[in-house]
Structure formats: structure tokens, C-alpha cells
Scaffold this motif. Structure first.
Motif, PDB file in Angstrom:
ATOM      1  N   SER A 508       0.832  -1.212   0.000  1.00  0.00           N
ATOM      2  CA  SER A 508       0.000   0.000   0.000  1.00  0.00           C
ATOM      3  C   SER A 508       0.861   1.254   0.000  1.00  0.00           C
ATOM      4  O   SER A 508       0.543   2.251  -0.671  1.00  0.00           O
ATOM      5  N   PHE A 509       1.970   1.213   0.759  1.00  0.00           N
ATOM      6  CA  PHE A 509       2.863   2.362   0.827  1.00  0.00           C
ATOM      7  C   PHE A 509       3.513   2.646  -0.520  1.00  0.00           C
ATOM      8  O   PHE A 509       3.608   3.796  -0.968  1.00  0.00           O
ATOM      9  N   LYS A 510       3.946   1.580  -1.221  1.00  0.00           N
ATOM     10  CA  LYS A 510       4.575   1.750  -2.537  1.00  0.00           C
ATOM     11  C   LYS A 510       3.615   2.401  -3.529  1.00  0.00           C
ATOM     12  O   LYS A 510       3.993   3.295  -4.291  1.00  0.00           O
ATOM     13  N   LYS A 511       2.358   1.937  -3.511  1.00  0.00           N
ATOM     14  CA  LYS A 511       1.374   2.476  -4.449  1.00  0.00           C
ATOM     15  C   LYS A 511       1.113   3.959  -4.194  1.00  0.00           C
ATOM     16  O   LYS A 511       0.889   4.732  -5.124  1.00  0.00           O
ATOM     17  N   ALA A 512       1.124   4.344  -2.929  1.00  0.00           N
ATOM     18  CA  ALA A 512       0.800   5.730  -2.592  1.00  0.00           C
ATOM     19  C   ALA A 512       2.016   6.648  -2.563  1.00  0.00           C
ATOM     20  O   ALA A 512       1.869   7.869  -2.416  1.00  0.00           O
ATOM     21  N   LEU A 513       3.213   6.083  -2.731  1.00  0.00           N
ATOM     22  CA  LEU A 513       4.443   6.858  -2.600  1.00  0.00           C
ATOM     23  C   LEU A 513       4.515   8.060  -3.537  1.00  0.00           C
ATOM     24  O   LEU A 513       4.921   9.150  -3.117  1.00  0.00           O
ATOM     25  N   ASN A 515       2.327  10.023  -4.424  1.00  0.00           N
ATOM     26  CA  ASN A 515       1.519  11.112  -3.879  1.00  0.00           C
ATOM     27  C   ASN A 515       2.213  11.870  -2.754  1.00  0.00           C
ATOM     28  O   ASN A 515       1.736  12.915  -2.317  1.00  0.00           O
ATOM     29  N   CYS A 516       3.345  11.312  -2.287  1.00  0.00           N
ATOM     30  CA  CYS A 516       4.094  11.958  -1.203  1.00  0.00           C
ATOM     31  C   CYS A 516       5.130  12.952  -1.719  1.00  0.00           C
ATOM     32  O   CYS A 516       5.850  13.567  -0.931  1.00  0.00           O
ATOM     33  N   MET A 537       1.629   8.664   6.543  1.00  0.00           N
ATOM     34  CA  MET A 537       1.013   7.556   5.824  1.00  0.00           C
ATOM     35  C   MET A 537       1.365   6.217   6.461  1.00  0.00           C
ATOM     36  O   MET A 537       0.493   5.368   6.696  1.00  0.00           O
ATOM     37  N   LEU A 541      -1.169   3.493   8.335  1.00  0.00           N
ATOM     38  CA  LEU A 541      -1.297   2.112   7.867  1.00  0.00           C
ATOM     39  C   LEU A 541      -1.069   1.124   9.009  1.00  0.00           C
ATOM     40  O   LEU A 541      -1.795   0.128   9.141  1.00  0.00           O
TER      41      LEU A 541
END
Length: 559
Positions: A508-513, A515-516, A537, A541
Motif C-alpha cells: 500500500s505504501f509503494k502504491k501511494a508513494l 503522492n508523497c 502515511m 497504515l
């Protein structure tokens, strides 16, 4: 007429950390500068000091530091205080106080090779100390440290009498002398304020004397002991040292003191010819294990005593090895907060099959009981009383007992730390000035770790663990590279179920990275803002999955 202010910085409704400020017009006098040692060291904090920072702005007005009863709770913060106000401020104390403080500093800071040039001035009983317009007269009081002093601070409106601890006794002891019966000519029936340590008013309703005498108890121990005798006591209990030294001499047993502070105090007593050691066999620490009948005193400050004893029972220290023929005596009362450590110690000693003895509760420390306090109130007839150095429940007992004296309970006032009162022209202004104080937390290296953020982060580390994430960023393309390193410390146990959950969080973190990515004004990555978003984030999680918010450490490497 004098304008007098009294402010406790520590020692009120707590044990130790004693520090009191008396301001007379523009002159400031500091009485005691102690510390408090947490029972259990948490988050790297080993010592807590009063808030000395508030004294910095008026450092040039401070005329002296007065330490009449040299115990760790009264002098342990001396370096931290002088670091704030300057090392040119004189320290007034008895001769034995100078020895104790110097020994403490040498032991506490030996590893850092830090040297101190403290300005000690030895205060002699009934020898006035003139500081600007104020005269301060020291006088002898009897308590557990020989040579201890009380102080009479003379003002235009009457005397202020400050006493840390004392007992009333008719004993004509050369070591524990008291001049309380002789201070009338100094105060001249005009005591504006009495500031007394509350002692053990909550434990004993009578006089302390003669119940502090422990010679009979130890003589019976010595008569029945088959081998060596080990006595554990706090390092301010000089009464026990002297008694055991005399018993060792009279029974022909070697005598040893396993404590730098105690040894230096004992040597000083001998030099002053207050005790006759002719015929006493003094044993070096290195020879304790080879003796089969020695009397050995093991001592340290209250907060360290049980920890030091446990290190001996766990064989972490080779200087002393206990065996089944030894007799062990816990020669100090167990104060609240140390019951667990005491139980651990006695459990370990029982496994060695020692003969274990505990000092009876009816043997009191050399500290003021209820009748001692009442005697002092009737003798001095103070206009105002501000009891110090004790819990609030002790104050309630003190104030109630004052109703049995010429002092009325409404003359007795409890001040909490940070509550300042003012006496103008001899009259108390009942309005209290509240000063915001913040305790200072000292780490094991001796440095200030008082930052709220530091303590908070260490608390979170102990509760939820830590995640270290290293992210690689393509500087030319201004984008994150798929390669990410993760390290997890103390978050969850290593089970298949938990590992699967962590893999889900990483995904999940990789997918949203992307956006950071937070750009700066040049449209390049803003490291600080981007890291902040990533931390939020990751914590969300983990909170959603494991109901905990770990400390997240983000490193961005540009390549």
C-alpha cells in the motif's frame, strides 16, 4: 523593612529533589539543590532535578548556596545548578559536607574526566556569615550526618530558621551534637518564620530518641553470627557506621566499608578524634572475600542501594561473594516504591541460604518525629511555619500536631513546588504567586534531556517500536525509484500472520508513494515536507492494521 519571598523549587509532596529559594529584598539565597532518582530508569532518564533555569536571569543576585544536611537529596544537583548560575557562587556547608560532595562529584563524573572548581566555604556553628545586608548564623543540629547545620537568617522583621532535619536528644554525643537549646540568644524570641523538614511525623507520634539507637540490635547479630556480617544501609546513616565500628573493635572482627562516601566520612570522623579506633582491624575491600568473620558495611544512596545489592547477588561484581555462613542485615527501612526491589533482593539472598535479618520497624532513623517537631514549635514560637521535604500527607499530620502547641494550625502553611509567598513588613501576603516549573531530566551521561519531544519519542519507541525506511530518489527525473529498504524494530512478533500484514502495508505504501512528492518553489523535491507525508502515511497504515503508531524514520537518498 524587609521584603521577603520564599519559593520551593522541589521537595514538596515528593521525596528528595529538595531546593528552596529565599529572597530578601534584592538578595537571593538558595538552600539545598538535590535531585530525585527514578525507581526504574525509563527512556534513558536517570536523574530528575528542580527547574534551575528560572534562576539564570537573577544569577548576579544569588549570594550563596547553603547545604546544612549533606544528603544526596540535598546536594545531588549542585553541578546542574552551577551550570545555570555560574561556578563563582559560594557553597556554604559543614566540613563533612565538603568531603561528601567532593566524593560524590569524583565518583559521578570520573569517566568524563570533568574537573570542578567549586567555591566551598566551611560554615562553623555560631560564626555569623555576612552577605551584603543579611546575616546568616549556622548552628549544629543532631541528625544522621555528624556536623550538620541549621541556619538562622536575620531580617529586619525577625529571624527565619531553616532546618532540614533534626532530633531532640539529651545524649551528650561528641559526634551528633545539637545546639537547638542554645539559639535563643540569636533569635531573641522573634522568629518570623520556621522552615523545618517534616522528617518522619507520619510514622512516629513520639520522640525519635532513644528509638534511633541500634547498637543492641547489632550486638545480638554479632553474637550469633557464625561467619561474616554484611550490613546494607544508606550512605547518610553515619550512626550505623559508628556503632558497627565499635562492635567490630570490641568483638575482634575485621571491619570494612564498601562505599567511597562512607569511607571518606568515617576517615573524617577518625581525624577529628570523634571515635577511638585503637584496636580496630580495618580490612581492605580486596580482602573481604578472604575474611571469614569481618563486619562489612555496604552503602549507597537510597535509590541505588537495592540495585547495587542485586548486582552482588547476581555475581556481577567480584569484590564480594556471599556464602551460606554469612549473615546479611538489611539495615534500612523500606520506603514506598522500593518494595519490589527489596523483594527481589531478599529472594536472591534466600537462594544462597544466608542468615537474613531486617532492621525492626521500631528502630527509627535519626529524623524528627511528631514530638520533636512540637518541641521545636514551642521553643521558637514562630509567627509563620512553612514545612518542607515531605509528602502532603506528612504536612497534614504536621499541621494537626501543631494544634497541641502554642502555634495555631492556621499559622502553618503548605507550599507546593512553584508556589511563592511574600512577607512584607513582617506580614504574610496570603496571595500565592504561581511560577510555572518544568523538571529537568538528566540522562545517564549527566546531560540535560528535558526536551518534551525527546521524551515523547523515547516513550513511543518503548510502546510501538521503530521503522527505518530508506527511499531512493532519481534526481534527474525527480521521481522515486522502486527500490525501498525497510527495517523493523520491536513492532510485532515474527509470525506468518504478522508478516503477511506487513507485506500488505508495504504494498500500500509503494502504491501511494508518488503522492508523497512535495515540490519546493523550484519544483524540486522538498525533503522535509515529503518525509512528513510519508511518516503520516506509514503510521496510519500500521495503526489501522496493528492499532499502534510506531516511530518512523525516513531517509531519502538522491541518486
Amino acid at each position: 523593612m524587609s521584603d521577603i519571598r520564599f519559593l520551593p523549587l522541589g521537595g514538596q509532596d515528593e521525596r528528595n529533589k529538595n531546593c528552596y529559594v529565599i529572597k530578601i529584598d534584592d538578595d537571593i539565597f538558595i538552600f539545598d539543590c538535590g535531585v530525585k532518582i527514578p525507581v526504574n530508569v525509563k527512556y534513558g532518564i536517570s536523574t530528575i532535578t528542580p527547574d534551575f533555569n528560572i534562576l539564570k536571569k537573577d544569577a548576579d543576585k544569588i549570594k550563596g548556596i547553603f547545604i546544612g544536611y549533606p544528603t544526596h537529596g540535598n546536594y545531588g544537583g549542585i553541578v546542574h545548578l552551577l551550570d545555570k548560575i555560574g561556578y563563582d557562587v559560594p557553597i556554604y556547608c559543614p566540613h563533612i559536607g565538603k568531603i561528601i560532595i567532593e566524593t560524590f562529584l569524583e565518583k559521578r563524573y570520573w569517566s568524563s574526566n570533568r574537573k570542578f572548581n567549586l567555591k566551598f566555604i566551611i560554615a562553623e556553628p555560631f560564626s555569623p556569615i555576612i552577605l551584603n545586608k543579611t546575616e546568616i548564623v549556622p548552628f549544629s543540629v543532631a541528625n544522621s550526618v555528624p556536623g550538620s547545620l541549621g541556619w538562622v537568617i536575620k531580617t529586619q522583621n525577625g529571624s527565619i530558621v531553616f532546618i532540614d532535619d533534626f532530633i531532640i536528644s539529651n545524649d551528650r554525643s561528641r559526634i551528633f551534637q545539637s545546639q537547638l537549646n542554645k539559639i535563643d540568644h540569636i533569635v531573641r524570641n522573634n522568629v518570623l518564620a520556621l522552615i523545618p523538614g517534616m522528617g518522619i511525623v507520619d510514622r512516629n507520634s513520639g520522640f525519635t530518641s532513644p528509638n534511633y539507637k541500634n547498637s543492641d540490635f547489632y550486638q545480638k547479630i554479632a553474637a550469633n553470627a557464625k561467619g561474616r556480617i554484611f550490613v546494607a544501609c544508606v550512605d547518610s546513616d553515619v550512626n550505623t557506621i559508628v556503632n558497627l565500628a565499635n562492635i567490630a573493635k570490641n568483638t575482634g572482627r575485621p571491619f570494612s566499608i564498601y562505599s567511597n562516601t562512607f569511607m571518606n566520612v568515617f576517615s573524617n570522623i577518625v581525624k577529628q578524634k570523634l571515635i577511638n579506633i585503637k584496636g580496630l582491624q580495618c580490612l581492605q575491600i580486596s580482602d573481604i572475600n578472604s575474611s571469614n568473620n569481618a563486619i562489612v558495611i555496604i552503602s549507597s544512596i537510597q535509590e541505588q542501594l537495592f540495585k547495587n545489592l542485586l548486582s552482588l547477588t547476581n555475581k556481577q561484581n567480584s569484590n564480594i561473594t556471599f556464602n551460606y555462613t554469612d549473615t546479611f542485615v538489611l539495615g534500612t527501612q523500606i520506603v514506598p516504591g522500593y518494595e519490589g526491589l527489596s523483594a527481589d533482593l531478599l529472594d536472591q539472598l534466600s537462594k544462597i541460604d544466608l542468615d537474613i535479618n531486617i532492621l525492626p520497624k521500631n528502630v527509627l532513623p535519626m529524623s524528627a518525629s511528631t514530638e520533636d517537631q512540637k518541641f521545636l514549635l514551642d521553643k521558637l514560637s514562630p509567627k509563620y511555619v512553612f514545612p518542607i521535604q515531605g509528602l502532603y500527607k506528612s504536612f497534614v499530620k504536621y499541621r494537626n500536631s501543631s494544634s497541641q502547641t502554642w502555634t495555631k494550625p492556621d499559622q502553618v502553611m503548605f507550599l507546593d513546588n512553584g508556589e511563592e509567598i511574600c512577607i512584607s513588613n513582617g506580614n504574610l501576603n496570603k496571595k500565592i504567586n504561581n511560577i510555572k516549573l518544568q523538571e529537568c531530566s538528566i540522562n545517564q551521561a549527566g546531560y540535560d534531556d528535558s526536551s518534551t519531544s525527546i521524551i515523547y519519542e523515547r516513550e513511543k519507541l518503548s510502546e510501538a517500536g521503530t521503522i527505518a525506511i530508506t527511499i531512493f530518489f532519481n534526481k534527474e527525473k525527480q521521481m522515486f525509484i522502486d527500490k525501498i529498504n525497510y527495517q523493523f524494530f520491536g513492532i510485532v512478533s515474527n509470525t506468518n500472520k504478522n508478516n503477511e500484514a506487513i507485506d500488505g502495508i508495504i504494498s500500500s505504501f509503494k502504491k501511494a508513494l508518488p503522492n508523497c512528492f512535495v515540490p519546493n518553489k523550484k519544483n524540486l523535491i522538498d525533503h522535509k515536507s515529503s518525509k512528513k507525508m510519508m511518516k503520516k502515511m506509514v503510521m496510519k497504515l500500521f495503526e489501522k492494521t496493528f492499532d499502534k503508531r510506531p516511530v518512523v524514520l525516513i531517509t531519502i537518498i538522491e541518486c
